[in-house]
Write a protein that holds these residues in place. Structure first.
Motif, PDB file in Angstrom:
ATOM      1  N   TYR A 126       0.785  -1.362   0.150  1.00 56.89           N
ATOM      2  CA  TYR A 126      -0.305  -0.132   0.103  1.00 56.89           C
ATOM      3  C   TYR A 126       0.920   1.401   0.187  1.00 56.89           C
ATOM      4  CZ  TYR A 126      -4.264  -2.513   0.523  1.00 56.89           C
ATOM      5  OH  TYR A 126      -5.166  -3.450   0.527  1.00 56.89           O
ATOM      6  N   TYR A 127       0.554   2.149  -0.816  1.00 55.60           N
ATOM      7  CA  TYR A 127       1.268   3.506  -1.010  1.00 55.60           C
ATOM      8  C   TYR A 127       0.492   4.663  -0.863  1.00 55.60           C
ATOM      9  CZ  TYR A 127       4.544   0.342  -3.798  1.00 55.60           C
ATOM     10  OH  TYR A 127       5.573  -0.585  -4.147  1.00 55.60           O
ATOM     11  N   CYS A 128       1.292   5.731  -0.162  1.00 51.76           N
ATOM     12  CA  CYS A 128       0.544   6.997   0.190  1.00 51.76           C
ATOM     13  C   CYS A 128       0.913   7.767  -0.911  1.00 51.76           C
ATOM     14  CB  CYS A 128       1.101   7.578   1.421  1.00 51.76           C
ATOM     15  SG  CYS A 128       0.540   9.011   1.923  1.00 51.76           S
ATOM     16  N   ALA A 129       0.194   8.786  -1.474  1.00 52.15           N
ATOM     17  CA  ALA A 129       0.685   9.671  -2.584  1.00 52.15           C
ATOM     18  C   ALA A 129      -0.075  11.117  -2.320  1.00 52.15           C
ATOM     19  CB  ALA A 129       0.127   8.917  -3.886  1.00 52.15           C
ATOM     20  N   ALA A 130       0.642  11.870  -3.020  1.00 50.83           N
ATOM     21  CA  ALA A 130      -0.004  13.411  -2.673  1.00 50.83           C
ATOM     22  C   ALA A 130      -0.217  13.881  -4.165  1.00 50.83           C
ATOM     23  CB  ALA A 130       1.253  14.279  -1.963  1.00 50.83           C
ATOM     24  N   ASP A 131      -1.183  14.464  -4.400  1.00 55.51           N
ATOM     25  CA  ASP A 131      -1.521  15.153  -5.594  1.00 55.51           C
ATOM     26  C   ASP A 131      -1.629  16.655  -5.400  1.00 55.51           C
ATOM     27  OD1 ASP A 131      -2.676  16.527  -7.982  1.00 55.51           O
ATOM     28  OD2 ASP A 131      -4.653  15.828  -7.816  1.00 55.51           O
ATOM     29  N   ARG A 132      -0.596  17.507  -5.713  1.00 62.82           N
ATOM     30  CA  ARG A 132      -0.463  18.877  -5.597  1.00 62.82           C
ATOM     31  C   ARG A 132      -1.276  19.975  -6.365  1.00 62.82           C
ATOM     32  NH1 ARG A 132       5.817  19.206  -8.012  1.00 62.82           N
ATOM     33  NH2 ARG A 132       5.169  19.369 -10.208  1.00 62.82           N
ATOM     34  N   LEU A 133      -1.877  19.576  -7.359  1.00 65.27           N
ATOM     35  CA  LEU A 133      -2.745  20.322  -8.193  1.00 65.27           C
ATOM     36  C   LEU A 133      -3.962  20.655  -7.666  1.00 65.27           C
ATOM     37  CD1 LEU A 133      -2.933  21.681 -10.851  1.00 65.27           C
ATOM     38  CD2 LEU A 133      -4.157  19.668 -11.858  1.00 65.27           C
ATOM     39  N   ARG A 134      -4.205  21.902  -7.554  1.00 65.65           N
ATOM     40  CA  ARG A 134      -5.396  22.541  -7.105  1.00 65.65           C
ATOM     41  C   ARG A 134      -6.343  22.868  -7.905  1.00 65.65           C
ATOM     42  NH1 ARG A 134      -3.006  26.840  -2.763  1.00 65.65           N
ATOM     43  NH2 ARG A 134      -1.544  26.995  -4.506  1.00 65.65           N
ATOM     44  N   GLY A 135      -7.649  22.826  -7.748  1.00 69.23           N
ATOM     45  CA  GLY A 135      -8.672  23.242  -8.682  1.00 69.23           C
ATOM     46  C   GLY A 135      -9.274  22.264  -9.546  1.00 69.23           C
ATOM     47  N   ARG A 136      -8.910  21.161  -9.280  1.00 69.49           N
ATOM     48  CA  ARG A 136      -9.686  19.619  -9.939  1.00 69.49           C
ATOM     49  C   ARG A 136     -11.051  19.721  -9.612  1.00 69.49           C
ATOM     50  NH1 ARG A 136      -5.818  16.280 -12.051  1.00 69.49           N
ATOM     51  NH2 ARG A 136      -3.912  16.228 -10.947  1.00 69.49           N
ATOM     52  N   PRO A 137     -11.890  19.477 -10.696  1.00 68.44           N
ATOM     53  CA  PRO A 137     -13.328  19.447 -10.431  1.00 68.44           C
ATOM     54  C   PRO A 137     -13.843  18.371  -9.372  1.00 68.44           C
ATOM     55  CG  PRO A 137     -13.090  18.755 -12.544  1.00 68.44           C
ATOM     56  CD  PRO A 137     -11.589  19.270 -11.790  1.00 68.44           C
ATOM     57  N   VAL A 138     -12.858  17.150  -9.532  1.00 69.31           N
ATOM     58  CA  VAL A 138     -13.059  15.958  -8.818  1.00 69.31           C
ATOM     59  C   VAL A 138     -11.895  15.250  -8.359  1.00 69.31           C
ATOM     60  CG1 VAL A 138     -15.130  15.317 -10.069  1.00 69.31           C
ATOM     61  CG2 VAL A 138     -12.801  14.338 -10.783  1.00 69.31           C
ATOM     62  N   ILE A 139     -11.733  14.666  -7.446  1.00 61.13           N
ATOM     63  CA  ILE A 139     -10.482  13.892  -7.046  1.00 61.13           C
ATOM     64  C   ILE A 139     -10.054  12.976  -7.760  1.00 61.13           C
ATOM     65  CG2 ILE A 139      -9.677  12.560  -5.266  1.00 61.13           C
ATOM     66  CD1 ILE A 139     -11.693  13.604  -2.993  1.00 61.13           C
ATOM     67  N   ALA A 140      -8.675  13.248  -7.908  1.00 59.90           N
ATOM     68  CA  ALA A 140      -8.014  12.075  -8.916  1.00 59.90           C
ATOM     69  C   ALA A 140      -7.724  11.040  -8.801  1.00 59.90           C
ATOM     70  CB  ALA A 140      -6.517  12.894  -9.597  1.00 59.90           C
ATOM     71  N   THR A 141      -7.942  10.042  -9.334  1.00 55.80           N
ATOM     72  CA  THR A 141      -7.761   8.710  -9.282  1.00 55.80           C
ATOM     73  C   THR A 141      -6.693   7.930 -10.036  1.00 55.80           C
ATOM     74  OG1 THR A 141      -9.367   7.820 -10.740  1.00 55.80           O
ATOM     75  CG2 THR A 141     -10.267   8.526  -8.693  1.00 55.80           C
ATOM     76  N   ARG A 142      -6.161   8.686 -10.923  1.00 56.72           N
ATOM     77  CA  ARG A 142      -4.968   8.047 -11.654  1.00 56.72           C
ATOM     78  C   ARG A 142      -3.809   8.408 -11.001  1.00 56.72           C
ATOM     79  NH1 ARG A 142      -5.372  10.838 -17.450  1.00 56.72           N
ATOM     80  NH2 ARG A 142      -4.909  12.534 -16.184  1.00 56.72           N
ATOM     81  N   THR A 143      -2.680   7.054 -11.172  1.00 56.13           N
ATOM     82  CA  THR A 143      -1.289   7.244 -10.427  1.00 56.13           C
ATOM     83  C   THR A 143      -0.577   8.139 -10.950  1.00 56.13           C
ATOM     84  OG1 THR A 143      -0.564   5.706 -12.263  1.00 56.13           O
ATOM     85  CG2 THR A 143      -1.313   4.862  -9.998  1.00 56.13           C
ATOM     86  N   LEU A 144      -0.696   8.659 -12.367  1.00 53.91           N
ATOM     87  CA  LEU A 144      -0.136   9.813 -13.169  1.00 53.91           C
ATOM     88  C   LEU A 144      -0.276  11.244 -12.669  1.00 53.91           C
ATOM     89  CD1 LEU A 144      -2.031  11.139 -15.352  1.00 53.91           C
ATOM     90  CD2 LEU A 144      -1.513   9.110 -16.279  1.00 53.91           C
ATOM     91  N   ASP A 145      -1.524  11.333 -11.857  1.00 51.85           N
ATOM     92  CA  ASP A 145      -1.928  12.637 -11.426  1.00 51.85           C
ATOM     93  C   ASP A 145      -1.290  13.089  -9.899  1.00 51.85           C
ATOM     94  OD1 ASP A 145      -3.781  13.442 -13.465  1.00 51.85           O
ATOM     95  OD2 ASP A 145      -5.218  12.189 -12.937  1.00 51.85           O
ATOM     96  N   TYR A 146      -0.598  11.966  -9.510  1.00 50.92           N
ATOM     97  CA  TYR A 146       0.007  12.132  -8.124  1.00 50.92           C
ATOM     98  C   TYR A 146       1.341  12.515  -8.094  1.00 50.92           C
ATOM     99  CZ  TYR A 146      -4.560  11.337  -6.017  1.00 50.92           C
ATOM    100  OH  TYR A 146      -5.763  11.109  -5.399  1.00 50.92           O
ATOM    101  N   ASN A 147       1.760  13.179  -7.534  1.00 51.80           N
ATOM    102  CA  ASN A 147       3.223  13.643  -7.892  1.00 51.80           C
ATOM    103  C   ASN A 147       4.404  13.313  -6.820  1.00 51.80           C
ATOM    104  OD1 ASN A 147       1.002  16.419  -7.980  1.00 51.80           O
ATOM    105  ND2 ASN A 147       2.478  16.135  -9.479  1.00 51.80           N
ATOM    106  N   TYR A 148       3.761  12.975  -5.445  1.00 57.54           N
ATOM    107  CA  TYR A 148       4.922  12.575  -4.513  1.00 57.54           C
ATOM    108  C   TYR A 148       4.421  11.142  -3.976  1.00 57.54           C
ATOM    109  CZ  TYR A 148       5.928  17.416  -4.647  1.00 57.54           C
ATOM    110  OH  TYR A 148       6.196  18.538  -5.123  1.00 57.54           O
ATOM    111  N   TRP A 149       5.340  10.046  -3.819  1.00 58.58           N
ATOM    112  CA  TRP A 149       4.953   8.785  -3.339  1.00 58.58           C
ATOM    113  C   TRP A 149       5.831   8.234  -2.179  1.00 58.58           C
ATOM    114  CZ3 TRP A 149       0.981   6.018  -5.630  1.00 58.58           C
ATOM    115  CH2 TRP A 149       0.511   6.557  -6.882  1.00 58.58           C
TER     116      TRP A 149
END
Length: 127
Positions: A94-117
């Motif tokens: 199990y991996y924790c990840a952070a998505d730094r992009l603000r303003g998305r209309p919905v929460i991201a679910t793709r691995t490529l949308d997360y910047n830190y792991w």
């Protein structure tokens, strides 16, 4: 800059419970969407759950709805995954990840949308 460290993974019996933790560094933690992903041997990494920067919104994969709960404590720079009614098929890293992009209309679910792991923590569920 941002570092994520997971903990709490271990061997549990089917039907049991476990809580994973992810400790984050950085002043901007409170502005990031945080997610949990998992990867079993020989399989693709898959989305498990995520929570918005202020905890107001959550999103779950269908296979964990009603069993897992994601939460966060921004004062502690920590995100949690409470896992109940565990099944053998939940066995994975199990991996924790952070998505730094603000303003998305919905929460991201793709691995490529997360910047830190994080480095991952092993969860094994025995039958």
């Amino acid at each position: 800059q941002v570092q994520l460290v997971e903990s709490g993974g271990k061997l549990v019996q089917a039907g049991g419970s476990l809580r994973l933790s992810c400790a984050a560094s950085g002043r901007t933690f409170s502005s990031y969407t945080m997610g949990w992903f998992r990867q079993a041997p020989g399989k693709e990494r898959e989305f498990v759950a995520a929570i918005s920067w202020n905890g107001a919104s959550t999103r779950y994969a269908d296979f964990v709805k009603g069993r897992f709960t994601i939460s966060r404590d921004n004062a502690k720079n920590t995100v949690y995954l409470q896992m109940n009614s565990l099944k053998p098929e939940d066995t994975a890293v199990y991996y924790c990840a952070a998505d730094r992009l603000r303003g998305r209309p919905v929460i991201a679910t793709r691995t490529l949308d997360y910047n830190y792991w994080g480095q991952g923590t092993q969860v094994t569920v025995s039958s």
